[in-house]
Design an enzyme around this catalytic site. Structure first.
Site, short mmCIF file in Angstrom:
data_model
loop_
_atom_site.label_atom_id
_atom_site.label_comp_id
_atom_site.label_asym_id
_atom_site.label_seq_id
_atom_site.Cartn_x
_atom_site.Cartn_y
_atom_site.Cartn_z
N CYS A 99 3.81 24.26 -20.97
CA CYS A 99 4.26 24.34 -22.36
C CYS A 99 4.85 25.72 -22.61
CB CYS A 99 3.08 24.08 -23.30
SG CYS A 99 3.49 24.16 -25.05
N HIS A 141 2.90 14.88 -25.76
CA HIS A 141 2.69 16.33 -25.71
C HIS A 141 3.30 16.98 -26.95
CE1 HIS A 141 2.56 20.35 -23.62
NE2 HIS A 141 3.50 20.58 -24.53
N GLU A 142 4.54 16.62 -27.26
CA GLU A 142 5.21 17.21 -28.44
C GLU A 142 4.55 16.73 -29.73
OE1 GLU A 142 7.00 19.68 -27.89
OE2 GLU A 142 7.35 19.32 -25.76
N HIS A 145 1.68 18.78 -30.82
CA HIS A 145 2.07 19.99 -31.56
C HIS A 145 2.12 19.72 -33.06
CE1 HIS A 145 2.83 22.86 -28.39
NE2 HIS A 145 3.61 22.01 -27.74
#
Length: 175
Positions: A99, A141-142, A145
């Site tokens: 990341c 994954h995004e 965030h």
């Protein structure tokens, strides 16, 4: 288009939940274009708005060179606004992730192998997308965030603390 500065851990903004976008406007599109340029500059697969300091539910993704699935030529880049994961597989797949907001770190993360999302696209149109393999992993994954979660949050508290100490040293140029 501008290259935007990257927010790195342990910056507290990365732990906050991002806010929904009311409408994809010209201003939103310009911001997404800047995000895309930044993502390419960082050689990343995806980027969430919070990673450039904006707490909005916006993702950009481009994995065309690494996607094992044959897709239409204009499929990438993906602009994903206000994503909601509406379905996910029970089968989990573990893989190594990196990341740009957690520099020089790699973490093994178990995620659902496939997901289905609904979102607004670049033109403010409602879309649905079924994704598996690498694309599903990048989206998740995004998406993390946007929820204020980092890949290091999947580690034990002891390992996470070690990584955070390394990141603080890196930020202070001690390493």
């Amino acid at each position: 288009m501008s290259i935007l500065p990257i927010v790195t851990a342990p910056d507290e903004r990365l732990k906050q939940k991002s806010h929904r976008v009311l409408e994809v406007t010209d201003q939103t599109r310009k911001f997404m274009d800047d995000m895309l340029k930044t993502m390419y500059h960082e050689d990343a697969a995806g980027l969430a708005a919070v990673q450039v300091g904006i707490l909005k539910r916006i993702l950009v993704i481009d994995i065309k060179d690494h996607d094992p699935v044959e897709r239409p030529k204009d499929f990438y880049p993906l602009f994903i606004v206000n994503p909601d994961i509406i379905d996910k597989s029970e089968e989990l797949v573990t893989a190594n992730e990196g990341c740009i907001s957690v520099p020089r770190q790699r973490v093994e993360v178990a995620r659902p192998e496939s997901i289905k999302i609904k979102y607004l696209d670049y033109h403010n149109k409602q879309q649905e997308l079924e994704a598996n393999d690498w694309l599903a992993r990048v989206i998740q994954h995004e998406y993390d965030h946007l929820e204020g979660k980092l890949m290091i949050d999947y580690l034990s508290s002891l390992k996470r603390d070690v990584v955070l100490r390394k990141l603080k040293k890196l930020k202070n140029n001690i390493v």
